[in-house]
Design an enzyme around this catalytic site. Structure first.
Site, PDB file in Angstrom:
ATOM      1  N   ALA A  54      39.557  52.171  52.465  1.00  0.00           N
ATOM      2  CA  ALA A  54      39.045  53.185  53.383  1.00  0.00           C
ATOM      3  C   ALA A  54      40.075  54.287  53.605  1.00  0.00           C
ATOM      4  O   ALA A  54      39.730  55.472  53.663  1.00  0.00           O
ATOM      5  CB  ALA A  54      38.669  52.538  54.712  1.00  0.00           C
ATOM      6  N   GLN A  55      41.347  53.909  53.748  1.00  0.00           N
ATOM      7  CA  GLN A  55      42.380  54.922  53.930  1.00  0.00           C
ATOM      8  C   GLN A  55      42.511  55.775  52.678  1.00  0.00           C
ATOM      9  O   GLN A  55      42.618  57.008  52.744  1.00  0.00           O
ATOM     10  CB  GLN A  55      43.714  54.267  54.255  1.00  0.00           C
ATOM     11  CG  GLN A  55      44.829  55.263  54.546  1.00  0.00           C
ATOM     12  CD  GLN A  55      46.155  54.581  54.812  1.00  0.00           C
ATOM     13  OE1 GLN A  55      46.243  53.370  54.842  1.00  0.00           O
ATOM     14  NE2 GLN A  55      47.189  55.379  54.980  1.00  0.00           N
ATOM     15  N   TYR A  56      42.481  55.141  51.517  1.00  0.00           N
ATOM     16  CA  TYR A  56      42.531  55.868  50.250  1.00  0.00           C
ATOM     17  C   TYR A  56      41.343  56.832  50.153  1.00  0.00           C
ATOM     18  O   TYR A  56      41.492  58.001  49.775  1.00  0.00           O
ATOM     19  CB  TYR A  56      42.502  54.882  49.092  1.00  0.00           C
ATOM     20  CG  TYR A  56      42.469  55.525  47.730  1.00  0.00           C
ATOM     21  CD1 TYR A  56      41.246  55.777  47.101  1.00  0.00           C
ATOM     22  CD2 TYR A  56      43.637  55.880  47.078  1.00  0.00           C
ATOM     23  CE1 TYR A  56      41.202  56.368  45.849  1.00  0.00           C
ATOM     24  CE2 TYR A  56      43.599  56.480  45.829  1.00  0.00           C
ATOM     25  CZ  TYR A  56      42.382  56.718  45.221  1.00  0.00           C
ATOM     26  OH  TYR A  56      42.329  57.311  43.991  1.00  0.00           O
ATOM     27  N   ASP A  57      40.161  56.327  50.505  1.00  0.00           N
ATOM     28  CA  ASP A  57      38.976  57.178  50.459  1.00  0.00           C
ATOM     29  C   ASP A  57      39.122  58.385  51.375  1.00  0.00           C
ATOM     30  O   ASP A  57      38.737  59.507  51.021  1.00  0.00           O
ATOM     31  CB  ASP A  57      37.736  56.375  50.864  1.00  0.00           C
ATOM     32  CG  ASP A  57      37.395  55.291  49.857  1.00  0.00           C
ATOM     33  OD1 ASP A  57      36.781  54.289  50.264  1.00  0.00           O
ATOM     34  OD2 ASP A  57      37.745  55.449  48.673  1.00  0.00           O
ATOM     35  N   ARG A 115      42.425  48.861  32.564  1.00  0.00           N
ATOM     36  CA  ARG A 115      42.038  50.265  32.709  1.00  0.00           C
ATOM     37  C   ARG A 115      43.203  51.214  32.489  1.00  0.00           C
ATOM     38  O   ARG A 115      43.077  52.239  31.833  1.00  0.00           O
ATOM     39  CB  ARG A 115      41.496  50.510  34.123  1.00  0.00           C
ATOM     40  CG  ARG A 115      41.194  51.974  34.384  1.00  0.00           C
ATOM     41  CD  ARG A 115      40.966  52.242  35.877  1.00  0.00           C
ATOM     42  NE  ARG A 115      39.890  51.447  36.380  1.00  0.00           N
ATOM     43  CZ  ARG A 115      38.613  51.712  36.180  1.00  0.00           C
ATOM     44  NH1 ARG A 115      38.263  52.766  35.466  1.00  0.00           N
ATOM     45  NH2 ARG A 115      37.677  50.948  36.680  1.00  0.00           N
ATOM     46  N   CYS A 168      70.352  54.235  61.194  1.00  0.00           N
ATOM     47  CA  CYS A 168      71.695  54.830  61.192  1.00  0.00           C
ATOM     48  C   CYS A 168      72.089  55.481  62.509  1.00  0.00           C
ATOM     49  O   CYS A 168      73.238  55.906  62.673  1.00  0.00           O
ATOM     50  CB  CYS A 168      71.819  55.854  60.069  1.00  0.00           C
ATOM     51  SG  CYS A 168      70.800  57.334  60.310  1.00  0.00           S
ATOM     52  N   LYS A 212      29.138  45.325  43.378  1.00  0.00           N
ATOM     53  CA  LYS A 212      30.400  45.969  43.004  1.00  0.00           C
ATOM     54  C   LYS A 212      31.515  44.914  43.087  1.00  0.00           C
ATOM     55  O   LYS A 212      32.027  44.604  44.165  1.00  0.00           O
ATOM     56  CB  LYS A 212      30.680  47.143  43.940  1.00  0.00           C
ATOM     57  CG  LYS A 212      31.834  48.028  43.535  1.00  0.00           C
ATOM     58  CD  LYS A 212      31.813  49.304  44.395  1.00  0.00           C
ATOM     59  CE  LYS A 212      32.941  50.237  43.989  1.00  0.00           C
ATOM     60  NZ  LYS A 212      34.250  49.716  44.418  1.00  0.00           N
ATOM     61  N   LEU A 221      33.929  56.108  39.996  1.00  0.00           N
ATOM     62  CA  LEU A 221      32.590  56.286  40.549  1.00  0.00           C
ATOM     63  C   LEU A 221      32.681  57.101  41.826  1.00  0.00           C
ATOM     64  O   LEU A 221      33.676  57.034  42.541  1.00  0.00           O
ATOM     65  CB  LEU A 221      31.957  54.931  40.898  1.00  0.00           C
ATOM     66  CG  LEU A 221      31.284  54.132  39.786  1.00  0.00           C
ATOM     67  CD1 LEU A 221      30.649  52.895  40.381  1.00  0.00           C
ATOM     68  CD2 LEU A 221      30.236  54.958  39.077  1.00  0.00           C
ATOM     69  N   GLU A 279      34.775  43.267  34.734  1.00  0.00           N
ATOM     70  CA  GLU A 279      35.797  42.930  35.720  1.00  0.00           C
ATOM     71  C   GLU A 279      36.266  41.493  35.521  1.00  0.00           C
ATOM     72  O   GLU A 279      35.449  40.572  35.365  1.00  0.00           O
ATOM     73  CB  GLU A 279      35.242  43.056  37.148  1.00  0.00           C
ATOM     74  CG  GLU A 279      34.668  44.405  37.498  1.00  0.00           C
ATOM     75  CD  GLU A 279      35.739  45.440  37.773  1.00  0.00           C
ATOM     76  OE1 GLU A 279      36.771  45.075  38.369  1.00  0.00           O
ATOM     77  OE2 GLU A 279      35.527  46.612  37.410  1.00  0.00           O
TER      78      GLU A 279
END
Length: 827
Positions: free
Chosen positions: A62-65, A163, A440, A142, A111, A199
């Protein structure tokens, strides 16, 4: 972020605008967009590499999307930001060096992901409009696995590949052949060649057993079944892969070289039925649907029963059934138009937020993260979740001690969604972002006015940043050095990183073991003041070790002697002292070893803190002897030999010295310079010396670089200690220039060439290299400035665009003439 392979055609792509007015770079809105684009691109590239390049994870689906969608929105608003190397048009990730690189006959695409039923309906209605009728579609689950590509030649499985980056993958044929149920030969009739995509997955039930076994053995535990599949398939020894219960399901078609007895299938479902006739495993859940209502019904069913299958799923893939219609609909540069993937909403749980701590990254960015009561969600146990920055903590309104809603977004990385305010009891406390670097002590500040992120400006000496940069040198996207991972980087730069925890354990009454295998425990009453106990614990430990590296500059000069005395603290089972007669050759180490009393033995402790050599074999003997009624302990340091970690690191460093220039550029941690920009710079200038000498304008003129990256590169070389790193690498034998054949005639000087479709004699990268080697510009999209377009099979919309603009078009034979004759080949 799971990606499913499909055939390739290409569409026009915006290029870095050559038509922009000269003043556009000074416009604040575009400058901010360029900066944000660079940050997003770097994060997306890192996430893609982690996801596709191994068995590690970096961010949630979801974050990547969200990042990809934000990138696309920026590129739609500012088309000049989009280049052929943009993450929005890339597929897969860089190739591992562990396996042979092989080229896919047809590029494996991604996709388009959709996240609502309305978007699925909109996609279906678009198909109906473009095809002129309500289309039949195939709906498939999927599969959350590792994408692979199988090639059968004359019915025999000849190659299997991951891939990779979509064009090239890793040759894993021997490992794939160990997967049960996958036929090595096909029953007749079969085509001359067929390329089958699918897959590899780790069955959910078997993964639970594997995880339990790994936890019991205190081994590395795979976080989910997808990572277990990736790690199992990438074993160097096929026998190790065979020991894992991997499975395979096919779903896609690449190349089909038809014969009279084996004509190409005309529908997607017909292809699936042919796979079943060949006894190639396919999903039983695949369904032919004749209306959008049937598709929605399948989505709803598997949303309720997603854990009933033998494997993990994260959505439903919908494909136009008619293969001729698929070809007619075509594809964009990275996705087919004739398919989409509906992704299920992430799963949510509640847990307790125990603390909010901060992490310092290699660029100095200080990121808050939540420490939670461990909780099982979406296939794995979660105890940490990022909170991005202080503004995000405030926006979410979470307090330390809150009961929180945790979402395992996209089945990968957890997200703290919100606090459950109604159950607060008043004991919760607000998070206060530190004003100084926890590594530091330097005062934190934003990199520039308006930034939400705080950074540690002590780039040179901040231990956390030094460690991060050293680790980064070894990553796959940089120099890909075996043995230089996170733990090795910490050992080299912060060997005493765990010392505060060791002191605290000693002060609390625990036993600690030093490198001489002495078991140490403070001799103070339990009610002694805490400060006194901590002081006694500190005094009992060996003097803090100096790091082997003060920064990445000394990395390639390391040798076995440098690694010999790298000691770190870790949790391990206590050793039994080696007792016996003291040899005459052994030396008494009175200043280090207690002179009287029995060595303490841990009671009821399975694991204690142990100081051990990270890169060497343990070669210390501890001996006991009584003199005058007093027991003395002696330590004998025997000759030290490198262990597997030390041998692997030295060999990896030596191999890395001769790697490509673009990898060196990435390894230097120049802000905004990832693999895409690094490749472009290396191709244009050929050496690090030439890049350093180039002006900002010359750097910015390189396709795929632009002003922001150019300024970052120039600024990097202005820093003294950066140049010292380069000098140290050069002195250690690191290759800082690519070998070039200066004898190649520059037949394409001044020409802009676009290659589209599949060529028989060249991969896409080989064609590009041939153009660049002859002085031409290899562009990714067709415009009025394009000199010629080379078309192969499935050329798609770029050929159409070239005809519309009147741009010359050549076939592969013409490409050969063009390389040899240059512009004369166009007449």
């Amino acid at each position: 972020m799971a990606i499913i392979p499909h055939d390739e055609t290409m569409e026009p792509m915006s290029t870095p605008s050559d038509d922009l007015p000269a003043t556009i770079e000074s416009e604040p809105e575009l400058a901010a967009a360029q900066t944000r684009w660079s940050e997003l691109a770097e994060q997306v590239d890192a996430a893609r590499e982690a996801y596709h390049g191994g068995d590690s994870l970096l961010m949630a689906d979801a974050q990547y999307d969200e990042l990809i969608h934000e990138l696309r929105a920026l590129e739609e608003r500012f088309p000049q930001l989009r280049t052929p190397k943009s993450p929005t048009v890339q597929v897969g990730a860089p190739i591992s060096s562990d396996f042979e690189r092989v080229t896919h006959p047809e590029r494996m695409l991604s996709l388009d992901d959709v996240f609502s039923l309305d978007e699925v309906r909109a996609w279906y209605q678009r198909m109906e409009r473009e095809l002129g009728a309500e289309p039949a579609v195939v709906a498939e689950v999927k599969i959350d696995g590792l994408a692979v590509d199988l090639i059968y030649d004359d019915g025999v499985l000849t190659r299997a590949a991951t891939r990779g980056d979509g064009r090239e993958g890793e040759n894993v044929t021997a490992n794939v052949k160990t997967i049960a149920g996958l036929p090595h030969t096909l029953p007749a009739p079969y085509p001359a060649r067929v390329e089958i995509r699918g897959e590899v997955y780790f069955p959910s039930e078997k993964f639970a057993e594997l995880k339990a076994a790994q936890e019991a053995a205190k081994e590395k535990v795979y976080v989910n079944a997808r990572n277990a599949a990736a790690g199992s398939l990438r074993q160097k020894n096929p026998a190790d892969t065979a020991a894992r219960p991997l499975a395979f399901l096919a779903h896609g078609l690449g190349v089909w070289d038809a014969t009279k007895t084996a004509p190409a299938p005309i529908t997607q479902m017909g292809f699936i039925e042919q796979l079943r006739a060949w006894q190639i495993p396919t999903s039983d859940a695949a369904r032919l649907a004749h209306s959008i209502d049937e598709v929605i019904e399948m989505i709803a069913y598997h949303g309720e029963h997603r854990h009933d299958l033998a494997h993990e799923i994260d959505g439903i893939v919908v494909k136009v059934n008619d293969i001729a219609a698929q070809r007619e609909l075509g594809a964009t540069s990275r996705t087919p138009r004739w398919a989409c993937a509906y992704k299920y909403p992430p799963e949510e749980v509640t847990t307790r937020l125990l603390d909010i701590q901060v992490n310092v990254g290699r660029t100095g960015r200080v990121t808050p993260f939540g420490v939670m009561d461990p909780v099982f969600v979406a296939g794995s146990t979660v105890s940490l979740a990022t909170l991005h920055n202080r503004d995000e903590v405030a926006r979410k309104g979470v307090l330390i001690g809150d009961l929180i809603v945790l979402r395992k977004a996209g089945d990968v990385i957890p997200e703290i969604v919100a606090p459950v305010v109604d159950v607060r009891d008043g004991s919760e406390v607000a998070f206060v972002m530190p004003s100084t670097c926890p590594s530091c002590g330097t005062e934190l500040a934003p990199a520039k006015e308006g930034d939400v992120d705080l950074r540690c400006p002590n780039r040179k000496d901040c231990p956390a940043q030094v460690t991060g940069r050293v680790e980064h040198v070894g990553t796959r996207g940089a120099l890909d050095i075996e043995g230089l991972g996170e733990e090795a980087a910490i050992a080299l730069t912060q060997p005493e990183a765990k010392r505060p925890e060791v002191i605290a354990a000693l002060a609390d009454g625990a036993t600690v073991e030093d490198e001489f295998r002495r078991q140490l425990r403070i001799d103070l009453p339990e009610d002694a003041p805490a400060a006194e106990r901590l002081a006694a614990a500190e005094a009992l430990l060996p003097a803090p070790a100096e790091p082997a590296l003060v920064n990445e500059g000394g990395l390639f000069a390391l040798d076995v002697d440098d690694l010999r005395d790298v000691f770190v603290w870790r949790k391990a089972k206590p050793s039994a002292p080696i007792l016996g007669e003291l040899p005459e050759t052994a030396g008494k180490v009175a200043e280090l070893i207690a002179a009287a009393g029995e060595a303490p033995t841990p009671v009821g402790e399975d694991e204690i803190w142990v100081r051990y050599p990270y890169f060497s074999k343990q070669r210390t003997a501890v001996r006991q002897r009584s003199r005058g009624g007093v027991k003395y302990y002696f330590a004998e340091r025997l000759p030290i030999e490198p262990n597997a970690a030390g041998t692997e690191l030295i060999a990896g460093l030596n191999r890395a010295k001769s790697k490509e220039l673009w990898r060196v550029l990435v390894a230097l941690s120049i802000r905004h310079v990832g693999p895409t920009a690094a490749r472009a710079l290396a191709q244009r200038f050929g050496s690090l010396e030439a890049i350093e000498a180039a002006s900002i304008e010359q750097l910015a003129d390189v396709e795929g670089v632009g002003r922001i990256i150019a300024e970052s590169v120039a600024a990097w070389f202005e820093v003294d200690w950066h140049r010292e790193i380069v000098a140290a690498w050069r002195a250690a034998g690191v290759q800082l220039a690519d070998d070039r054949d200066e004898s190649t005639e520059q037949t394409l000087a001044g020409l802009t060439v676009v290659v589209t479709g599949s060529l028989q004699g060249y991969t896409r990268d080989e064609a590009k290299e041939a153009i660049l080697a002859r002085g031409g510009k290899a562009a990714g999209s067709v415009s009025k400035k394009t000199s010629v377009v080379i078309v192969g099979e499935n050329a798609g919309s770029k050929e159409t665009k070239a005809r519309e603009l009147g741009v010359p078009i050549l076939t592969e034979d013409g490409f050969e003439r063009l390389l040899a004759e240059g512009e004369a080949a166009l007449s």
